[in-house]
Design a protein around this motif. Structure first.
Motif, PDB file in Angstrom:
ATOM      1  N   VAL A  42     -10.648 -63.447   5.415  1.00  0.00           N
ATOM      2  CA  VAL A  42      -9.257 -63.069   5.729  1.00  0.00           C
ATOM      3  C   VAL A  42      -8.970 -62.995   7.232  1.00  0.00           C
ATOM      4  O   VAL A  42      -7.831 -63.171   7.659  1.00  0.00           O
ATOM      5  CB  VAL A  42      -8.797 -61.718   5.101  1.00  0.00           C
ATOM      6  N   LYS A  43      -9.997 -62.710   8.019  1.00  0.00           N
ATOM      7  CA  LYS A  43      -9.751 -62.572   9.464  1.00  0.00           C
ATOM      8  C   LYS A  43     -10.138 -63.842  10.223  1.00  0.00           C
ATOM      9  O   LYS A  43     -10.348 -63.819  11.426  1.00  0.00           O
ATOM     10  CB  LYS A  43     -10.547 -61.366  10.015  1.00  0.00           C
ATOM     11  N   ARG A  55      -4.357 -60.212   6.603  1.00  0.00           N
ATOM     12  CA  ARG A  55      -4.378 -59.509   5.314  1.00  0.00           C
ATOM     13  C   ARG A  55      -3.599 -60.301   4.270  1.00  0.00           C
ATOM     14  O   ARG A  55      -2.555 -60.869   4.595  1.00  0.00           O
ATOM     15  CB  ARG A  55      -3.772 -58.112   5.437  1.00  0.00           C
ATOM     16  N   VAL A  56      -4.098 -60.297   3.060  1.00  0.00           N
ATOM     17  CA  VAL A  56      -3.399 -60.978   1.972  1.00  0.00           C
ATOM     18  C   VAL A  56      -2.486 -59.980   1.273  1.00  0.00           C
ATOM     19  O   VAL A  56      -2.786 -58.779   1.283  1.00  0.00           O
ATOM     20  CB  VAL A  56      -4.398 -61.576   0.962  1.00  0.00           C
TER      21      VAL A  56
END
Ligand SMILES: N[C@@H](CCC(=O)N[C@@H](CS)C(=O)NCC(=O)O)C(=O)O
Length: 231
Positions: A42-43, A55-56
């Motif tokens: 994610v990062k 962030r999802v």
């Protein structure tokens, strides 16, 4: 954002955030495509180029060139489409109010509880207790409001499901995992909920609360079984 966008809206999710995509986009009947990736990434690029906050969920609409992150902003698509919402002034503001409460009152507390239960390197009981009790308090607020509504209209706003109700579902769905308590225990004392019906239907289909078939202990085991079936 059109109801039937000719090119699918790209929805970036990891396994943890699938509920929003399936629930909202399916309910709205929008043309969308899931871009599922590993939570560990994610990062990292390419996702960090879509959402600088890493962030999802996040979405990209190639038809309008709109990129959106923060689930609250994504739920507002409902308002744009006048679907799963109200257009009357009072109800419109009430939907907005509940969405703000979800974003500030539910999401962060549930998220922090999950962090201190599962990911924090030290066990800090006072932090876990603080967030677990906030979770129970938030559930109590929802329960109180829903219990006061007529049985035929147990929705947060008005007499139909809106995005305000939907916004609370993804975290509520993971409550058992966050609190590390069995499904029945976390919902004790909260009788007015669709989750009971869901639990019964899942049980009838031989599924556990998390959608995994009975007899399979972990997601890893489940994924291995699916992979074996696919090869
Ligand atoms: N306020 C954000 C929170 C999103 C969020 O916390 N997503 C988690 C997964 S449920 C995430 O991506 N965490 C990655 C990280 O913290 O590095 C929203 O509602 O979209």
């Amino acid at each position: 954002m059109a109801t039937n966008p000719p090119k699918p809206i790209v929805v970036w999710i990891t396994r943890r955030s699938w509920v929003l995509a399936v629930f909202l986009f399916e309910e709205l009947g929008l043309n969308y495509r899931i871009k599922s990736f590993r939570f560990d990434d994610v990062k990292k690029s390419p996702f960090i180029d879509v959402n600088p906050n890493g962030r999802v969920p996040a979405i990209q609409d190639p038809n309008t060139d709109i990129t959106l992150w923060e689930s609250g902003a994504i739920y507002q698509i409902s308002s744009l489409l006048h679907r799963l919402t109200y257009t009357t002034l009072k109800e419109k503001h009430q939907c907005n109010q509940w969405l703000h409460f979800q974003m500030s009152g539910q999401g962060p507390y549930f998220g922090q509880c999950g962090w201190f239960q599962h990911l924090h390197p030290e066990k800090i009981p006072s932090a876990i207790e603080r967030y677990a009790s906030e979770i129970k308090r938030v559930l109590g607020v929802l329960e109180g409001v829903l219990a006061a509504k007529p049985a035929t209209a147990r929705w947060l706003v008005g007499d139909k499901m809106t995005f305000a109700d939907m916004a609370f579902v993804p975290w509520n769905f993971r409550l058992s995992e966050v609190l590390v308590q069995p499904w029945d225990e976390v919902w004790a004392g909260m009788p007015h909920r669709a989750m009971e019906i869901r639990a019964r239907l899942m049980d009838e289909q031989g599924l556990q609360w998390n959608g995994v078939p009975k007899g399979i202990e972990t997601f890893t085991e489940y994924e291995a079984k699916i992979a074996a079936r696919e090869t």
